[in-house]
Design a protein around this motif. Structure first.
Motif, PDB file in Angstrom:
ATOM      1  N   ASP A 199     -14.609  58.285 -14.420  1.00  0.00           N
ATOM      2  CA  ASP A 199     -14.338  59.724 -14.396  1.00  0.00           C
ATOM      3  C   ASP A 199     -14.283  60.134 -12.932  1.00  0.00           C
ATOM      4  O   ASP A 199     -15.300  60.433 -12.312  1.00  0.00           O
ATOM      5  N   PRO A 200     -13.068  60.125 -12.358  1.00  0.00           N
ATOM      6  CA  PRO A 200     -12.976  60.397 -10.910  1.00  0.00           C
ATOM      7  C   PRO A 200     -13.353  61.828 -10.556  1.00  0.00           C
ATOM      8  O   PRO A 200     -13.779  62.085  -9.431  1.00  0.00           O
ATOM      9  N   VAL A 201     -13.181  62.762 -11.506  1.00  0.00           N
ATOM     10  CA  VAL A 201     -13.541  64.157 -11.227  1.00  0.00           C
ATOM     11  C   VAL A 201     -15.048  64.281 -11.019  1.00  0.00           C
ATOM     12  O   VAL A 201     -15.524  64.870 -10.046  1.00  0.00           O
ATOM     13  N   ARG A 210     -16.930  61.725 -10.497  1.00  0.00           N
ATOM     14  CA  ARG A 210     -17.355  60.559  -9.716  1.00  0.00           C
ATOM     15  C   ARG A 210     -18.400  59.740 -10.458  1.00  0.00           C
ATOM     16  O   ARG A 210     -19.505  59.478  -9.960  1.00  0.00           O
TER      17      ARG A 210
END
Lengths: 545, 545
Positions: free
Chosen positions: B163-165, B167
């Motif tokens: 989940d890059p948002v 992190r």
């Protein structure tokens, strides 16, 4: 600020009513149909003390004469916390659970002996610090015990030790936040822990509930500050801590921190402390819309440049702040913002602390680098700082004019934050009908943030307690599965039914097993934290009353 | 770096011997009387597998054919960890505990089923990741069970979610550190977790032991990275986490993190991740004396400007580094330093990570502001980085020439650090006689720091295992009461006798109660963590063998 808390004030925050100017009342009339009609408060019923003579004598033996109190004022002053429902109960709505006595131990050792006496005499114990719980954490529930006493920690009010080299301070549990800061100021130090309950809340309470202060971005959550704890339990004293970090097994401190008086009574806490900032700067900014505001706060958190205080209000909260403040030149401000591309203003308050102006300026520069924020200036930031402990007073004032007004909070990872906010807002709006629901982020992390909601509606005079409990249950159901049931208010009695959804049945069983070791007869704070709820029959739910 | 660890290498770190130049050997001859004589390694004894047919069939049913292994190489490859004593045992000194089989589950669900099958068939389970424990954490002890299997998590090697948002990344327990970084690099992310065991150690192992990487100042300890865990237990699966911060009771994640396979088997971990740094700069500095070096590191930690990697060697370690490195122009360097007021050089390695050169330069400026440090340049810093995983190889090489060589570590608050260092140094010097004892700080916090010791002596050919165990016991006794028994190596079997001094009898009882819930028949990792020691009779101590 007094050295000792005046508990006879229970039912309101302070003797002074909060400030509610005429235009604010007018706005609330228009917005949610608030009539301004007040119901006369009835004094709550106080039953005779159920503490039998043997138990009272045993407790007297431990703490000495004068420190076991059964008078009405003492008991009523430790009856419940300061949630909206608690305050309603103190105004005569619904049944108020009143402790059978108040016990005031003078030393950590006496706390152990009090617990042992209570275990022997079948007396439940509710640890009581500032009494500021808003989740039923200090409700005088007796569970299956013959009586219940409030264990007031107010006499444990010493700074035990300061180690300026290691930046550590050992404080007793009953030290209030302002007193802690005064005691530490003599050493040039501070905890930096400034929650809205600051004026009354205590060090022990902060640790027992995993408090988060308004400056948590700069100073950390309270559990981050805790380097050691001294816990009194019926099984004896348990001391933990002693190294800045350790791989010596699980971090058992983190089992004690947040244990809400269910596993033991925290009597002393070793805290990481910081130099008192010589300079503080608070500044208001406007951001266009919640989505952009949230992106800004996320970027600050993920880039490691959050201001020490970082607080983003949504469009509704910003609007209400503007409307209620009134004194602001709202129309002019709106035009000013529109001219700068801010059509849907969200207020962002940032505050920096430092040893000197240069450090504050440097931190401010680091925070603002790369973000084009519209400054509203330091007066607005200072206004926020000036009023930051006034929420409870405003609630008193709103209750006085017939409002149903309460807050609740949660947290989630960034990717889930919008869904969580929509779900909780929706639940509150559905349940309360004509109402104002506001939201802000006051604690941001690399992986997510807290959401803090305030709801204001006209009070249902026929069933004011039920009106809020229905709304709160709807909000809690909405939270379950999307976020945590509490980011910093803790579990208490009110959130206990939702804990299993968060930590699993095994989590509750592990906590119960720990309790079995530390509190084998179950005298400690029955009905809280691991009391379960509808899903765990056999345990009285607070909704029963 | 391979995708899967080659466990047939147990007994040394890699097939290549470490580099030990002739002048280093000469120096060690002069300094500690190392003869260079080697004892031929004898192959360790491997008893017949005690796993009965029913148990084997049950395990086969769970994991499928080919994933229950009883061959000699598989068993020997998971026999113990990589402590000096473990390596001695693999060279035929002392008795080596060898698992009766190796079980390789393919999914988290299979791990639960393996544990249930083991509970049913009276089989102890030793969770096995990279096998890099240096404290007996993966010793194949069977306790009171009929057999013991190594539960190798190597097949759980997936990146489950990113989940890059927020992190966040969910990684399976068997993913090695290099593989984690490769999988995350595809998303521009990294864990930033770089302990000396990096090449072999696994995500699950890091979580189970509260690992701290060399860049812990920048990225945090592993428990700080853990946002969620999935734990397999004989009582079922336990999942924790889901919010960036919470006041929903005690932080039960922190009970699982550091539980060393005694409460369950970690199968997945949700980790906070960071953007991969585009630029890294490592630089060596010289500080005059340990006291001043320590003051500098403390100031950096307390001012919040630690470099991402911060590592201070004492005068002895600096001297040995210079002597062993040899290639350095030592005499010229010493003159250079003396001219700059550094008569007793302590090497301080600092490393900064950033998205670009400008950020690294800014961070470097923040760290160095106000401290007049003598730079030794980036080549020295880069040399440290280049060799930072070589400790185990050097140990192999030193063992090959007859050295007794091992490390141990602790941590304490700043005010106690000197007393702790003196006590541990003294204990090692007393116990080992002619020896080199070196120390460094590699992890610094606002309230204290870690101390990492390396001891080198000539091996006592008659009783090499006993020689070190006596020294280690003396050091551990010296630590008890002053610091933590482990800052990042964990407890395992070796430190278990010292845990009570740190967490109290109640602490051990609480851990045992938690184990009672999660592992009621006690199959999980017997003899580790809460096994106690001399003070807790009835539990076999590892010193018995």
């Amino acid at each position: 600020m007094t050295e000792r808390i005046d508990h006879t004030l229970r039912g309101r925050w302070t003797p002074e009513a909060g400030h509610l100017p005429p235009h604010a009342l007018k706005w609330l009339r228009q917005r949610i149909g608030l009539t301004g009609a007040t119901t006369a408060a009835r004094p709550p019923a106080v039953p005779a003390s159920a503490l039998d003579d043997d138990a009272r004598a045993a407790l007297n033996d431990v703490v000495g004469p004068g420190f076991v109190r059964v008078d009405r004022d003492s008991r009523l002053g430790r009856a419940g916390g300061l949630s909206y429902v608690d305050l309603l109960r103190h105004r005569g709505e619904g049944a108020l659970a009143v402790p059978d006595a108040v016990v005031l131990p003078g030393t950590p050792e006496q706390v152990v002996d009090v617990l042992r006496a209570c275990a022997e005499h079948d007396v439940a114990v509710v640890p009581f610090g500032g009494g500021t719980s808003v989740v039923g954490g200090v409700e005088a529930l007796r569970g299956d015990k013959a009586a219940v006493v409030a264990l007031d920690l107010g006499r444990l009010d010493r700074l035990v030790d300061v180690d300026p080299v290691s930046r550590l301070a050992v404080l007793q549990a009953g030290v209030t936040a302002p007193r802690a800061d005064r005691l530490l100021a003599a050493h040039g130090l501070t905890t930096g822990h400034v929650p809205q309950s600051y004026e009354r809340a205590t060090i022990g309470g902060f640790a027992a509930t995993r408090s988060a202060g308004q400056a948590s971005s700069g100073y950390g959550r309270f559990e981050d500050l805790v380097q050691g704890v001294r816990l009194a339990t019926p099984a004896g004293e348990w001391r933990l801590g002693g190294a800045p970090a350790s791989a010596a097994g699980p971090d058992l401190k983190q089992l004690v921190v947040g244990s809400e008086g269910v596993l033991g009574v925290i009597t002393e806490v070793a805290l990481r402390v910081r130099p008192r900032p010589a300079v503080e700067r608070y500044e208001g900014f406007a951001v266009d819309g919640w989505e952009r505001g949230q992106r800004v706060v996320r970027a600050l958190a993920q880039d490691g440049v959050l201001a020490d205080v970082t607080r983003l209000s949504d469009v509704d909260e910003t609007g209400v702040t503007l409307a209620l403040a009134g004194g602001w030149k709202t129309t002019a401000l709106k035009a000013y913002l529109r001219a700068r591309g801010v059509g849907r203003p969200c207020l962002l308050v940032l505050g920096w602390h430092g040893r000197d102006r240069a450090e504050v300026a440097r931190k401010r520069r680091d925070t603002l680098r790369g973000h084009r924020l519209v400054s509203l200036g330091t007066p607005l930031g200072e206004a926020w700082r000036h009023g930051r402990f006034n929420g409870p007073r405003q609630r008193d004032a709103l209750m006085d004019v017939g409002a149903c007004v309460e807050t609740l909070e949660t947290a989630a990872h960034w990717a889930a934050l919008d869904e969580l906010r929509d779900a909780v807002r929706g639940a509150l709006l559905d349940a309360l009908g004509d109402c104002v629901v506001m939201c802000h982020i006051s604690h941001a992390y690399e992986t997510g943030a807290s959401l803090y909601f305030t709801a204001i509606a006209a009070r249902d005079a026929a069933d004011p307690v039920g009106q809020w409990q229905v709304a709160k249950a709807a909000a809690s159901e909405a939270i379950a599965g999307l976020g945590t049931i509490s980011h910093h208010h803790a579990v208490g009695a009110d959130h206990a039914p939702y804990l299993e959804a968060e930590v699993g049945a095994l989590g509750l069983d592990v906590l119960a097993a720990a309790k079995g070791v530390l509190d084998p007869t179950g005298v400690l704070n029955p009905g809280k934290l691991i009391a379960g709820g509808p899903a765990r029959p056999g345990v009285a739910s607070t909704g029963d009353r």
